[in-house]
Design an enzyme around this catalytic site. Structure first.
Site, mmCIF file in Angstrom:
data_model
loop_
_atom_site.group_PDB
_atom_site.id
_atom_site.type_symbol
_atom_site.label_atom_id
_atom_site.label_comp_id
_atom_site.label_asym_id
_atom_site.label_seq_id
_atom_site.Cartn_x
_atom_site.Cartn_y
_atom_site.Cartn_z
ATOM 1 N N GLY A 42 0.823 -1.215 0.000
ATOM 2 C CA GLY A 42 0.000 0.000 0.000
ATOM 3 C C GLY A 42 0.847 1.251 0.000
ATOM 4 O O GLY A 42 2.075 1.203 0.085
ATOM 5 N N GLY A 73 2.623 3.730 1.458
ATOM 6 C CA GLY A 73 3.221 4.022 2.755
ATOM 7 C C GLY A 73 3.615 5.477 2.904
ATOM 8 O O GLY A 73 3.692 6.012 4.014
ATOM 9 N N ASP A 99 3.740 -5.010 -7.483
ATOM 10 C CA ASP A 99 3.105 -3.742 -7.088
ATOM 11 C C ASP A 99 3.631 -2.586 -7.935
ATOM 12 O O ASP A 99 3.126 -1.470 -7.857
ATOM 13 C CB ASP A 99 3.341 -3.446 -5.601
ATOM 14 C CG ASP A 99 4.804 -3.520 -5.217
ATOM 15 O OD1 ASP A 99 5.439 -4.560 -5.461
ATOM 16 O OD2 ASP A 99 5.332 -2.528 -4.684
ATOM 17 N N ASN A 100 4.630 -2.853 -8.758
ATOM 18 C CA ASN A 100 5.157 -1.815 -9.639
ATOM 19 C C ASN A 100 4.805 -2.104 -11.092
ATOM 20 O O ASN A 100 5.513 -1.678 -12.009
ATOM 21 C CB ASN A 100 6.679 -1.695 -9.482
ATOM 22 C CG ASN A 100 7.058 -1.088 -8.140
ATOM 23 O OD1 ASN A 100 6.252 -0.408 -7.505
ATOM 24 N ND2 ASN A 100 8.277 -1.327 -7.704
ATOM 25 N N ASP A 117 6.935 3.885 -11.168
ATOM 26 C CA ASP A 117 7.909 3.791 -10.080
ATOM 27 C C ASP A 117 9.348 3.694 -10.560
ATOM 28 O O ASP A 117 9.937 2.620 -10.655
ATOM 29 C CB ASP A 117 7.559 2.639 -9.124
ATOM 30 C CG ASP A 117 6.659 3.138 -8.003
ATOM 31 O OD1 ASP A 117 6.346 4.349 -8.003
ATOM 32 O OD2 ASP A 117 6.275 2.354 -7.129
#
Ligand code: AMP
Ligand code: MG
Length: 487
Positions: free
Chosen positions: A92, A94, A254-255, A264
């Site tokens: 998530g 952060g 997640d990227n 990212d």
């Protein structure tokens, strides 16, 4: 409350409304002394924002989420992810926030997102901060990728916060304002799937279809359509990275976006000497994300995506797997077609050419370039000179001249088109040594080198006098390049 925010901008809250389970309402941390370092004026205009207003004190506060329209509700997005192959159920945002979506001048919906806006409930041990160097790096590289014609998130602004941040040394803090088609990731689907809440998973998939793949909506099996579309955009994206010599460096699930945009920019780098095994990231000890592995990793990540949405594809598990595997099998074909077509263009070969002629021309050339560790970007530059009859610059970069001369003869026989080559082989990329030089200067307060570098890479294909240094490989003294997952 900001006048300018009211006057000029509405942040929609579609993500937060559709997927409240994955959106934690949160506020950006107040910056003690915000200073605008970079503003992407052209992008601001595209979004329907007034660049002059954005440069004023209230505009700057808007850019970092410190002054937002009353009815907007920034959120930290939840996602999971496989990081270097290891699954983390709860990553998530952060240190990031989604301010909301904005319909640009063209009506297209885009996310406005902050990176470095303070700790959120997803921060774990992190400090929630970002620093000037890495945020400018993302700005430079993402804008370069955009200019190269590669799908990517964009950078609207970098604002120094006036807050010192503890890294190895004390560094100036910053917030990046990022714009993207969305921030939906493979990891977002992994998160929804792991909750076992099929309604949430379905809402997430429907949200993704509406935003990115509306064509799937009409299909009999819309979720299979979504899977096929994501496979397709990712296959094309990674092929484009490979053609340009880009190494992402941290292709965790997640990227990896659902939109097919690069996201990212951490330990990324452009390859100089051609080496399929090139790895730049200091944390990538096994070379998992090496240049040559990128298509394989993308395929692996897509398999994680397929697993996540499998229950939507078919209620019978076995049938879902069969359909998903069939879709995944399409990755290689689409990747190879895009890559080969791109290589054909880089070599100036005609669009209609016998595979039996073109394939060995591409393969044999890459073998010579690899063996010579020739600078990937400049080599293709010198090859268009060779297409115009000036072969020495290319010959100087190759070790096995007998083999190269024989190759040149075969290549010239198909009359390569030098002008077409110039349209696809960039002159100016963000060279690693120049990026480092620019970031060091910016950290010390001098934005000049960053501005000049961005100006060069913003028009990568048009040669301009005075910009020679931006076209040249790193000097020997720069040594082997290592990137750090700059946070
Ligand atoms: P990244 O490597 O930037 O893709 O980030 C991976 C995860 O670590 C994400 O969940 C980030 O939000 C989180 N993260 C990275 N740096 C920080 C930080 N300084 N503070 C809090 N969370 C962070
Ligand atoms: Mg990330």
């Amino acid at each position: 409350m900001s006048e300018i925010a009211h006057a000029t901008i509405t942040f929609e809250g579609y993500f937060a409304r559709d997927l409240p389970e994955m959106a934690i309402p949160w506020r950006a941390e107040e910056a003690p002394d915000p200073q605008l370092l970079m503003l992407n004026e052209a992008l601001a205009v595209e979004l329907g924002l007034d660049p002059v207003l954005l440069q004023g004190p209230e505009g700057i506060r808007l850019l970092i989420g410190n002054a937002i329209p009353e009815d907007s509700s920034p959120v930290a997005q939840a996602y999971s992810g496989h990081q270097f192959g290891w699954y983390s159920p709860r990553l998530g945002d952060g240190r990031a926030l989604l301010l909301g979506e904005i319909a640009g001048a063209d009506g297209r919906l885009r996310d406005v997102h902050l990176k470095g806006s303070g700790r959120t409930p997803f921060a774990r041990n992190g400090d929630g901060q970002a620093v000037v160097g890495p945020m400018l790096r993302e700005y430079i590289v993402s804008e370069s990728m955009h200019a190269l014609g590669i799908p990517t998130t964009r950078s609207l602004a970098v604002v120094a916060t006036g807050r010192p941040v503890q890294r190895e040394t004390l560094l100036p803090g910053a917030v990046l304002t990022r714009v993207a088609s969305s921030h939906l990731r493979v990891g977002s689907f992994q998160y929804a799937r792991a909750t076992n809440d099929m309604d949430l998973l379905r809402r997430l998939a429907d949200h993704a279809i509406e935003r990115h793949h509306p064509s799937s909506e009409a299909e009999a099996n819309r979720y299979l359509g979504l899977l096929q579309d994501v496979i397709s955009v990712q296959a094309k994206l990674v092929a484009q990275w490979m053609l340009i010599g880009f190494v992402h460096g941290v292709m965790n699930t997640d990227n990896m976006t659902i939109s097919g945009e690069t996201i990212d920019y951490g330990p990324c780098a452009f390859m100089e000497g051609f080496d399929p095994g090139a790895v730049y990231s200091s944390i990538d000890e096994t070379g998992r994300y090496a240049y040559r592995n990128q298509p394989l990793v993308a395929e692996w990540n897509l398999a994680r995506f397929a697993e996540s949405i499998a229950p939507l594809i078919h209620e019978d598990e076995e049938q879902a797997v069969t359909l998903a595997v069939e879709a995944l099998n399409g990755f290689r074909e689409q990747y190879s077609a895009t890559w080969f077509n791109g290589m054909r263009a880089k070599l100036g070969l005609p669009e209609v050419i016998d595979d039996g002629v073109a394939s060995p021309l591409v393969d044999d050339l890459l073998e010579l370039v690899q063996e010579s560790r020739a600078d990937y970007t400049s080599f293709f530059q010198s090859l268009s000179k060779a297409a115009r009859g000036e072969v020495e610059p290319a010959r100087r970069m190759i070790l096995d001249l007998a083999a190269f001369d024989a190759w040149l003869e075969r290549w010239q026989a198909v009359t390569p088109d030098a002008d077409a080559m110039d349209r696809v082989n960039p002159i100016y990329i963000p060279r690693n040594h120049l990026v480092e030089e620019a970031l060091t200067a910016a950290t010390e307060g001098d934005m000049g080198p960053t501005e000049r570098l961005i100006e060069a890479v913003a028009s990568p294909y048009s040669e301009r006098p005075g910009l020679e240094k931006y076209a040249a490989p790193a000097p020997e003294s720069f040594g082997p390049y290592r990137t750090f997952c700059g946070t």
